[in-house]
Design an enzyme around this catalytic site. Structure first.
Site, PDB file in Angstrom:
ATOM      1  N   HIS A 297       0.836  -1.207   0.000  1.00  0.00           N
ATOM      2  CA  HIS A 297       0.000   0.000   0.000  1.00  0.00           C
ATOM      3  C   HIS A 297       0.868   1.254   0.000  1.00  0.00           C
ATOM      4  CE1 HIS A 297       0.428  -0.825   4.423  1.00  0.00           C
ATOM      5  NE2 HIS A 297       0.515   0.476   4.513  1.00  0.00           N
TER       6      HIS A 297
ATOM      7  N   HIS B 176       3.776   7.120   3.796  1.00  0.00           N
ATOM      8  CA  HIS B 176       4.749   6.019   3.686  1.00  0.00           C
ATOM      9  C   HIS B 176       4.376   5.085   2.538  1.00  0.00           C
ATOM     10  CE1 HIS B 176       1.783   4.234   6.565  1.00  0.00           C
ATOM     11  NE2 HIS B 176       2.048   3.103   5.930  1.00  0.00           N
TER      12      HIS B 176
ATOM     13  N   GLU C  10       7.573   1.090   5.185  1.00  0.00           N
ATOM     14  CA  GLU C  10       6.997   0.009   6.004  1.00  0.00           C
ATOM     15  C   GLU C  10       7.198  -1.287   5.258  1.00  0.00           C
ATOM     16  OE1 GLU C  10       2.754   0.417   6.445  1.00  0.00           O
ATOM     17  OE2 GLU C  10       2.580  -1.212   7.884  1.00  0.00           O
TER      18      GLU C  10
HETATM   19  C1  LIG Z   1       0.838  -0.339  11.265  1.00  0.00           C
HETATM   20  C2  LIG Z   1      -0.573   0.056  11.002  1.00  0.00           C
HETATM   21  C3  LIG Z   1      -0.737   0.667   9.620  1.00  0.00           C
HETATM   22  C4  LIG Z   1      -0.458  -0.411   8.576  1.00  0.00           C
HETATM   23  O1  LIG Z   1      -0.131  -0.080   7.426  1.00  0.00           O
HETATM   24  O2  LIG Z   1      -0.659  -1.590   8.927  1.00  0.00           O
HETATM   25  C5  LIG Z   1       0.174   1.857   9.452  1.00  0.00           C
HETATM   26  O3  LIG Z   1       0.855   2.057   8.481  1.00  0.00           O
HETATM   27  S1  LIG Z   1       0.162   2.931  10.784  1.00  0.00           S
HETATM   28  C6  LIG Z   1       1.139   4.331  10.232  1.00  0.00           C
HETATM   29  C7  LIG Z   1       1.475   5.228  11.406  1.00  0.00           C
HETATM   30  N1  LIG Z   1       2.607   4.693  12.149  1.00  0.00           N
HETATM   31  C8  LIG Z   1       3.863   5.061  11.852  1.00  0.00           C
HETATM   32  O4  LIG Z   1       4.105   5.875  10.982  1.00  0.00           O
HETATM   33  C9  LIG Z   1       4.964   4.418  12.686  1.00  0.00           C
HETATM   34  C10 LIG Z   1       6.339   4.807  12.185  1.00  0.00           C
HETATM   35  N2  LIG Z   1       6.493   6.257  12.208  1.00  0.00           N
HETATM   36  C11 LIG Z   1       7.185   6.882  13.221  1.00  0.00           C
HETATM   37  O5  LIG Z   1       7.701   6.270  14.141  1.00  0.00           O
HETATM   38  C12 LIG Z   1       7.265   8.392  13.118  1.00  0.00           C
HETATM   39  O6  LIG Z   1       6.312   8.858  12.193  1.00  0.00           O
HETATM   40  C13 LIG Z   1       8.684   8.892  12.648  1.00  0.00           C
HETATM   41  C14 LIG Z   1       9.718   8.520  13.703  1.00  0.00           C
HETATM   42  C15 LIG Z   1       9.044   8.318  11.303  1.00  0.00           C
HETATM   43  C16 LIG Z   1       8.619  10.395  12.517  1.00  0.00           C
HETATM   44  O7  LIG Z   1       8.034  10.900  13.680  1.00  0.00           O
HETATM   45  P1  LIG Z   1       7.943  12.494  13.867  1.00  0.00           P
HETATM   46  O8  LIG Z   1       7.469  13.147  12.609  1.00  0.00           O
HETATM   47  O9  LIG Z   1       7.192  12.777  15.117  1.00  0.00           O
HETATM   48  O10 LIG Z   1       9.476  12.790  14.137  1.00  0.00           O
HETATM   49  P2  LIG Z   1      10.287  14.038  13.712  1.00  0.00           P
HETATM   50  O11 LIG Z   1       9.383  15.224  13.590  1.00  0.00           O
HETATM   51  O12 LIG Z   1      11.470  14.098  14.623  1.00  0.00           O
HETATM   52  O13 LIG Z   1      10.786  13.638  12.228  1.00  0.00           O
HETATM   53  C17 LIG Z   1      12.082  13.067  12.093  1.00  0.00           C
HETATM   54  C18 LIG Z   1      12.499  13.322  10.670  1.00  0.00           C
HETATM   55  O14 LIG Z   1      11.746  12.446   9.822  1.00  0.00           O
HETATM   56  C19 LIG Z   1      11.012  13.211   8.898  1.00  0.00           C
HETATM   57  N3  LIG Z   1       9.751  12.517   8.701  1.00  0.00           N
HETATM   58  C20 LIG Z   1       8.801  12.283   9.623  1.00  0.00           C
HETATM   59  N4  LIG Z   1       7.779  11.589   9.084  1.00  0.00           N
HETATM   60  C21 LIG Z   1       8.107  11.398   7.792  1.00  0.00           C
HETATM   61  C22 LIG Z   1       7.465  10.769   6.683  1.00  0.00           C
HETATM   62  N5  LIG Z   1       6.265  10.183   6.838  1.00  0.00           N
HETATM   63  N6  LIG Z   1       8.080  10.741   5.487  1.00  0.00           N
HETATM   64  C23 LIG Z   1       9.301  11.330   5.336  1.00  0.00           C
HETATM   65  N7  LIG Z   1       9.990  11.970   6.321  1.00  0.00           N
HETATM   66  C24 LIG Z   1       9.365  11.988   7.537  1.00  0.00           C
HETATM   67  C25 LIG Z   1      10.844  14.573   9.493  1.00  0.00           C
HETATM   68  O15 LIG Z   1      10.609  15.517   8.492  1.00  0.00           O
HETATM   69  C26 LIG Z   1      12.177  14.743  10.176  1.00  0.00           C
HETATM   70  O16 LIG Z   1      13.117  15.040   9.196  1.00  0.00           O
HETATM   71  P3  LIG Z   1      14.314  16.062   9.547  1.00  0.00           P
HETATM   72  O17 LIG Z   1      15.128  16.143   8.290  1.00  0.00           O
HETATM   73  O18 LIG Z   1      15.049  15.420  10.725  1.00  0.00           O
HETATM   74  O19 LIG Z   1      13.633  17.357   9.928  1.00  0.00           O
HETATM   75 CO    CO Z   2       0.883   1.362   6.453  1.00  0.00          CO
END
Ligand SMILES: CC[C@H](C(=O)O)C(=O)SCCNC(=O)CCNC(=O)[C@H](O)C(C)(C)COP(=O)(O)OP(=O)(O)OC[C@H]1O[C@@H](n2cnc3c(N)ncnc32)[C@H](O)[C@@H]1OP(=O)(O)O
Ligand code: CO
Length: 136
Positions: free
Chosen positions: A7, A78, A129
């Site tokens: 997805h 993602h 993912e």
């Molecule tokens: C699992 C159930 C379902 C499924 O498919 O089955 C799902 O997919 S649920 C989806 C929701 N769950 C998750 O996304 C879990 C993994 N994600 C995380 O742990 C966080 O989103 C994380 C750590 C990737 C980012 O968290 P956060 O934005 O709070 O952290 P920061 O603000 O410190 O960001 C760090 C750095 O990463 C960049 N960033 C954040 N999100 C994304 C993204 N989606 N795509 C690309 N880049 C991303 C952010 O801009 C920061 O970049 P930097 O250069 O350090 O400023």
């Molecule tokens: Co997902």
């Protein structure tokens, strides 16, 4: 290691209008499902060769909240690839130096299958993912 795209996820501020948009395009859209363990409410848009996962934050600690603060209208959140054996993939990705998010072990995702996330900084700025869609 990498199989089909399972997805492509789009984070949105409101699931209702987003689901209606894809229904208006003639797509089959699932009913919303709450995933409190993952901090999201989700619907799936079925397409001929993959799915769109529409995500809305659920709860105060949603992992997509900061993303939506940066992208208030929503955006691609993602990409999920299928793998045959998520434990083997986890070991190989860790050996390649990819940061495994959470506690680094697979968790059950929206389809009832094990999933794991890789840090965007290690994947060309894209949150990746991996999901094992069937029993190994
Ligand atoms: C699992 C159930 C379902 C499924 O498919 O089955 C799902 O997919 S649920 C989806 C929701 N769950 C998750 O996304 C879990 C993994 N994600 C995380 O742990 C966080 O989103 C994380 C750590 C990737 C980012 O968290 P956060 O934005 O709070 O952290 P920061 O603000 O410190 O960001 C760090 C750095 O990463 C960049 N960033 C954040 N999100 C994304 C993204 N989606 N795509 C690309 N880049 C991303 C952010 O801009 C920061 O970049 P930097 O250069 O350090 O400023
Ligand atoms: Co997902």
């Amino acid at each position: 290691m990498l199989g089909r795209v399972n997805h492509i996820a789009i984070a949105v501020p409101e699931l209702g209008p987003a689901a209606a948009l894809y229904r208006d395009l003639g797509a089959s859209v699932s009913a919303p499902a709450d995933l409190p363990d993952h901090g999201v409410r989700v619907v799936f848009v079925d397409l001929p060769n993959t799915r769109i996962e529409l995500l809305e934050p659920l709860g105060d600690a949603s992992p997509i909240a900061a993303f939506l603060t940066r992208n208030p209208k929503g955006g691609i959140h993602h990409v999920c690839f299928e793998v045959e054996d998520i434990d083997d993939a986890t070991r190989r990705l860790a050996a390649l130096g990819k940061r495994l998010l959470g506690d680094g072990t697979p968790r059950i995702g929206a389809h009832g299958h094990p999933v794991l996330f890789l840090h965007p900084a290690d994947m060309l700025g894209t949150l990746i993912e991996i999901e094992q869609p069937s029993l190994a």
